[in-house]
Design a protein around this motif. Structure first.
Motif, PDB file in Angstrom:
ATOM      1  N   MET A   1       0.852  -1.199   0.000  1.00  0.00           N
ATOM      2  CA  MET A   1       0.000   0.000   0.000  1.00  0.00           C
ATOM      3  C   MET A   1       0.886   1.246   0.000  1.00  0.00           C
ATOM      4  O   MET A   1       1.774   1.386   0.837  1.00  0.00           O
ATOM      5  CB  MET A   1      -0.905  -0.010   1.234  1.00  0.00           C
ATOM      6  N   VAL A   2       0.680   2.148  -0.919  1.00  0.00           N
ATOM      7  CA  VAL A   2       1.485   3.361  -1.021  1.00  0.00           C
ATOM      8  C   VAL A   2       0.829   4.470  -0.201  1.00  0.00           C
ATOM      9  O   VAL A   2      -0.358   4.774  -0.367  1.00  0.00           O
ATOM     10  CB  VAL A   2       1.639   3.798  -2.490  1.00  0.00           C
ATOM     11  N   ALA A   3       1.614   5.093   0.715  1.00  0.00           N
ATOM     12  CA  ALA A   3       1.083   6.173   1.546  1.00  0.00           C
ATOM     13  C   ALA A   3       0.779   7.405   0.688  1.00  0.00           C
ATOM     14  O   ALA A   3       1.539   7.761  -0.204  1.00  0.00           O
ATOM     15  CB  ALA A   3       2.092   6.522   2.630  1.00  0.00           C
ATOM     16  N   VAL A   4      -0.364   8.037   1.009  1.00  0.00           N
ATOM     17  CA  VAL A   4      -0.772   9.227   0.271  1.00  0.00           C
ATOM     18  C   VAL A   4      -0.331  10.460   1.053  1.00  0.00           C
ATOM     19  O   VAL A   4      -0.703  10.642   2.211  1.00  0.00           O
ATOM     20  CB  VAL A   4      -2.297   9.251   0.056  1.00  0.00           C
ATOM     21  N   THR A   5       0.472  11.305   0.467  1.00  0.00           N
ATOM     22  CA  THR A   5       0.953  12.542   1.070  1.00  0.00           C
ATOM     23  C   THR A   5       0.467  13.708   0.222  1.00  0.00           C
ATOM     24  O   THR A   5       0.017  13.526  -0.908  1.00  0.00           O
ATOM     25  CB  THR A   5       2.489  12.551   1.125  1.00  0.00           C
ATOM     26  N   PRO A   6       0.541  14.945   0.751  1.00  0.00           N
ATOM     27  CA  PRO A   6       0.157  16.092  -0.078  1.00  0.00           C
ATOM     28  C   PRO A   6       0.939  16.155  -1.379  1.00  0.00           C
ATOM     29  O   PRO A   6       0.405  16.551  -2.415  1.00  0.00           O
ATOM     30  CB  PRO A   6       0.482  17.295   0.837  1.00  0.00           C
ATOM     31  N   GLU A   7       2.225  15.749  -1.309  1.00  0.00           N
ATOM     32  CA  GLU A   7       3.035  15.786  -2.525  1.00  0.00           C
ATOM     33  C   GLU A   7       2.529  14.785  -3.559  1.00  0.00           C
ATOM     34  O   GLU A   7       2.440  15.095  -4.752  1.00  0.00           O
ATOM     35  CB  GLU A   7       4.502  15.485  -2.189  1.00  0.00           C
ATOM     36  N   THR A   8       2.209  13.557  -3.092  1.00  0.00           N
ATOM     37  CA  THR A   8       1.719  12.556  -4.038  1.00  0.00           C
ATOM     38  C   THR A   8       0.348  12.935  -4.574  1.00  0.00           C
ATOM     39  O   THR A   8       0.029  12.676  -5.734  1.00  0.00           O
ATOM     40  CB  THR A   8       1.648  11.163  -3.382  1.00  0.00           C
ATOM     41  N   GLY A   9      -0.483  13.581  -3.715  1.00  0.00           N
ATOM     42  CA  GLY A   9      -1.793  14.020  -4.199  1.00  0.00           C
ATOM     43  C   GLY A   9      -1.674  15.061  -5.289  1.00  0.00           C
ATOM     44  O   GLY A   9      -2.358  15.003  -6.308  1.00  0.00           O
ATOM     45  N   THR A  10      -0.769  16.025  -5.105  1.00  0.00           N
ATOM     46  CA  THR A  10      -0.537  17.043  -6.137  1.00  0.00           C
ATOM     47  C   THR A  10       0.015  16.410  -7.397  1.00  0.00           C
ATOM     48  O   THR A  10      -0.376  16.762  -8.516  1.00  0.00           O
ATOM     49  CB  THR A  10       0.448  18.107  -5.614  1.00  0.00           C
ATOM     50  N   SER A  11       0.939  15.475  -7.214  1.00  0.00           N
ATOM     51  CA  SER A  11       1.538  14.797  -8.364  1.00  0.00           C
ATOM     52  C   SER A  11       0.497  14.029  -9.162  1.00  0.00           C
ATOM     53  O   SER A  11       0.516  14.054 -10.399  1.00  0.00           O
ATOM     54  CB  SER A  11       2.641  13.845  -7.883  1.00  0.00           C
ATOM     55  N   MET A  12      -0.428  13.361  -8.475  1.00  0.00           N
ATOM     56  CA  MET A  12      -1.444  12.585  -9.180  1.00  0.00           C
ATOM     57  C   MET A  12      -2.459  13.489  -9.875  1.00  0.00           C
ATOM     58  O   MET A  12      -2.960  13.151 -10.951  1.00  0.00           O
ATOM     59  CB  MET A  12      -2.158  11.642  -8.208  1.00  0.00           C
ATOM     60  N   ARG A  13      -2.751  14.648  -9.270  1.00  0.00           N
ATOM     61  CA  ARG A  13      -3.659  15.580  -9.952  1.00  0.00           C
ATOM     62  C   ARG A  13      -3.046  16.039 -11.271  1.00  0.00           C
ATOM     63  O   ARG A  13      -3.726  16.109 -12.299  1.00  0.00           O
ATOM     64  CB  ARG A  13      -3.966  16.777  -9.049  1.00  0.00           C
ATOM     65  N   TYR A  14      -1.765  16.341 -11.231  1.00  0.00           N
ATOM     66  CA  TYR A  14      -1.090  16.739 -12.474  1.00  0.00           C
ATOM     67  C   TYR A  14      -1.053  15.570 -13.456  1.00  0.00           C
ATOM     68  O   TYR A  14      -1.286  15.755 -14.666  1.00  0.00           O
ATOM     69  CB  TYR A  14       0.336  17.196 -12.173  1.00  0.00           C
ATOM     70  N   ALA A  15      -0.812  14.362 -12.946  1.00  0.00           N
ATOM     71  CA  ALA A  15      -0.743  13.183 -13.833  1.00  0.00           C
ATOM     72  C   ALA A  15      -2.064  12.974 -14.566  1.00  0.00           C
ATOM     73  O   ALA A  15      -2.072  12.705 -15.774  1.00  0.00           O
ATOM     74  CB  ALA A  15      -0.379  11.949 -13.016  1.00  0.00           C
ATOM     75  N   TRP A  16      -3.178  13.121 -13.859  1.00  0.00           N
ATOM     76  CA  TRP A  16      -4.468  12.915 -14.514  1.00  0.00           C
ATOM     77  C   TRP A  16      -4.797  14.050 -15.490  1.00  0.00           C
ATOM     78  O   TRP A  16      -5.468  13.821 -16.495  1.00  0.00           O
ATOM     79  CB  TRP A  16      -5.572  12.756 -13.463  1.00  0.00           C
ATOM     80  N   ARG A  17      -4.325  15.257 -15.212  1.00  0.00           N
ATOM     81  CA  ARG A  17      -4.509  16.336 -16.178  1.00  0.00           C
ATOM     82  C   ARG A  17      -3.683  16.068 -17.438  1.00  0.00           C
ATOM     83  O   ARG A  17      -4.144  16.319 -18.560  1.00  0.00           O
ATOM     84  CB  ARG A  17      -4.096  17.672 -15.559  1.00  0.00           C
ATOM     85  N   VAL A  18      -2.473  15.576 -17.243  1.00  0.00           N
ATOM     86  CA  VAL A  18      -1.647  15.184 -18.393  1.00  0.00           C
ATOM     87  C   VAL A  18      -2.346  14.082 -19.180  1.00  0.00           C
ATOM     88  O   VAL A  18      -2.371  14.102 -20.418  1.00  0.00           O
ATOM     89  CB  VAL A  18      -0.256  14.718 -17.921  1.00  0.00           C
ATOM     90  N   CYS A  19      -2.941  13.137 -18.467  1.00  0.00           N
ATOM     91  CA  CYS A  19      -3.668  12.055 -19.132  1.00  0.00           C
ATOM     92  C   CYS A  19      -4.822  12.601 -19.964  1.00  0.00           C
ATOM     93  O   CYS A  19      -5.102  12.090 -21.050  1.00  0.00           O
ATOM     94  CB  CYS A  19      -4.176  11.065 -18.089  1.00  0.00           C
ATOM     95  N   SER A  20      -5.463  13.662 -19.479  1.00  0.00           N
ATOM     96  CA  SER A  20      -6.569  14.247 -20.246  1.00  0.00           C
ATOM     97  C   SER A  20      -6.063  14.871 -21.542  1.00  0.00           C
ATOM     98  O   SER A  20      -6.728  14.796 -22.581  1.00  0.00           O
ATOM     99  CB  SER A  20      -7.305  15.300 -19.410  1.00  0.00           C
TER     100      SER A  20
END
Length: 489
Positions: A1-20
């Protein structure tokens, strides 16, 4: 299980925008291809194109796109992926606008060439941009959505192409790309971050010229072999030029300081077999919508819109299977997804081969198309994740260009081979009627002969799909070469 941190949350938001952004690019390319596949008879009738011209409307795009993918993958590695990617959107949009203004068929073919260059700039970089944006443990999810959007394009494309062909006119088959291209260009410019510039390195000009020439020669030979035969001067000259250029490419790339094709990247077991499996899957699936849409128009006499509706089970299958396969990523390995998808594709094509008859109920054909679509969606998600996750970061662009190039070679061969097999059953005099979708109005005997061609085409694609399943099973995971890891950081 990967811990969710503010940094990872921001990174994933950017990743999904890139995916769009990248998904929008894939939708643009997919719609452009699938609309024309269904609406080709309408374009052919407008320009009164013969069989050769009809084939080149499709193949000019595929040939140039395939032969330039590796080049733009390498250029993006050196000059910046964001810049090359956005330039591809701009070029594709302008070419689509001009294609709708074509005064004759050869001007249209020329604009298809320009579209192909823009498409290569997009396709060579979309998967790489996603791989950079997503952390490795979430890559399969991003890739599943990305691949799944191709099905959205293929879902909308046939219906949209048929509807446009029957109502708005053939020009709008190309003009529909213009607003989508402008939206993709603007959204990408806002979302995509500038990548750090790599040290300027000389471009392998000689290698690019040799690779482009070799690919063009072999693809032209394959295309001509279907209509001109193996003894055609074009086939013999293309094959001879390819055989001559291969050792020259290997020699030039071994000596080049920054080769467009780093041969060390393709010697491992995973990349060798995974790319061959991808080639077989592309060859087996790519002409399916084109061939089936042609069948419903030429053999059953349906209009373009009805034919477009008839092929919808394929993109529906891809659209459902791709994101599901991505969600299964934490539980099922990409290797397992690749094998399962390849087997499903073969099952669907085998059913089509055994039921190729005008009397076959549509629900049987629809189920077979759906199964083939599910297989392709599952395979593409697993195979792409498997390859991209195993590569050193500094080589992602060129290897992804090579990966997409291999797929496109399969697409070119698939289209050329399938059309040649299908139309060879009716003889040269009636081939133009097949492309125009009017054969069903001429003779029941000719339709019967055409069905023999469809059955043989499905048999060839089924055999290729089975071969792809075997190759997928041989593509076991391995680490990237250590010598490359140390130089790519």
């Amino acid at each position: 299980m990967v811990a969710v941190t503010p940094e990872t949350g921001t990174s994933m938001r950017y990743a999904w925008r890139v995916c769009s952004v990248t998904s929008l690019g894939l939708v643009l390319i997919g719609i452009a291809g699938s609309t024309l596949n269904v609406a080709l008879p309408t374009v052919v009738r407008h320009f009164h194109a013969d069989a050769t011209q009809s084939g080149w409307i499709l193949l000019a795009f595929l040939l140039v796109n395939t032969a330039s993918l590796v080049f733009f993958g390498r250029i993006a590695d050196l000059l910046g992926r964001r810049e090359v990617y956005l330039a591809g959107f701009a070029l594709f949009t302008v070419a689509s606008l001009l294609a709708g203004l074509s005064p004759n068929v050869w001007f249209l073919v020329g604009m298809r060439v320009v579209q192909a260059i823009g498409s290569a700039m997009i396709l060579a970089n979309g998967t790489v941009i996603i791989t950079d944006a997503f952390p490795p443990e979430r890559l399969s999810q991003g890739m599943g959505v990305y691949i799944g959007t191709l099905s959205v394009a293929q879902l909308a494309g046939p219906t949209l192409g048929g509807l446009i062909a029957e109502t708005a006119g053939w020009q709008w088959i190309f003009w529909v790309n213009v607003p989508a291209g402008l939206i993709a260009l603007g959204w990408g410019a806002v979302i995509l971050r500038k990548m750090p510039k790599r040290p300027k390195e000389p471009v392998d000009a000689l290698g690019n010229v040799l690779v482009f020439a070799a690919l063009s020669a072999v693809l032209l030979a394959v295309n001509e072999a279907g209509s001109g035969g193996l003894t055609s001067p074009v086939v013999l000259a293309g094959a001879a030029l390819f055989v001559l250029l291969v050792p020259l490419i290997m020699l030039a790339e071994r000596r080049a300081p920054n080769p467009v094709l780093d041969l060390r990247l393709f010697g491992g077991r995973l990349l060798a077999y995974a790319n061959l499996a991808s080639f077989c899957n592309a060859l087996a699936r790519s002409a399916l919508i084109l061939v089936v849409a042609l069948y419903f128009q030429a053999a059953r006499g349906l209009d373009a819109f009805s034919a477009g509706l008839s092929v919808l089970p394929v993109p529906v299958g891809i659209g459902l299977a791709s994101p599901i396969a991505g969600l299964l990523g934490p539980r099922v390995s990409p290797y397992g997804l690749s094998i399962g998808g390849a087997v499903m594709s073969a099952l669907g094509l085998g059913t089509l081969m055994l039921t190729a008859d005008p009397a076959t109920p549509y629900w049987v054909t629809g189920i077979a198309l759906f199964v083939a679509g599910c297989g392709s969606g599952t395979f593409l998600t697993g195979n792409t994740t498997q390859v991209m996750a195993a590569l050193p970061s500094g080589s992602l662009g060129v290897v992804n260009g090579f990966r997409v190039m291999i797929m496109n070679v399969g697409i070119v061969i698939s289209v050329g081979l399938s059309l040649s097999v299908v139309t060879s059953s009716v003889g040269p005099a009636l081939r133009a009627q097949v492309y125009a979708g009017t054969l069903s109005t001429l003779s029941p005997v000719a339709v019967g002969q055409l069905m023999d061609g469809f059955q043989r085409a499905y048999a060839v694609l089924f055999a290729v799909a089975l071969t792809g399943a075997v190759l997928a099973a041989l593509a076991r995971s391995q680490r990237a070469p250590a010598s490359l890891d140390s130089t790519s950081r």
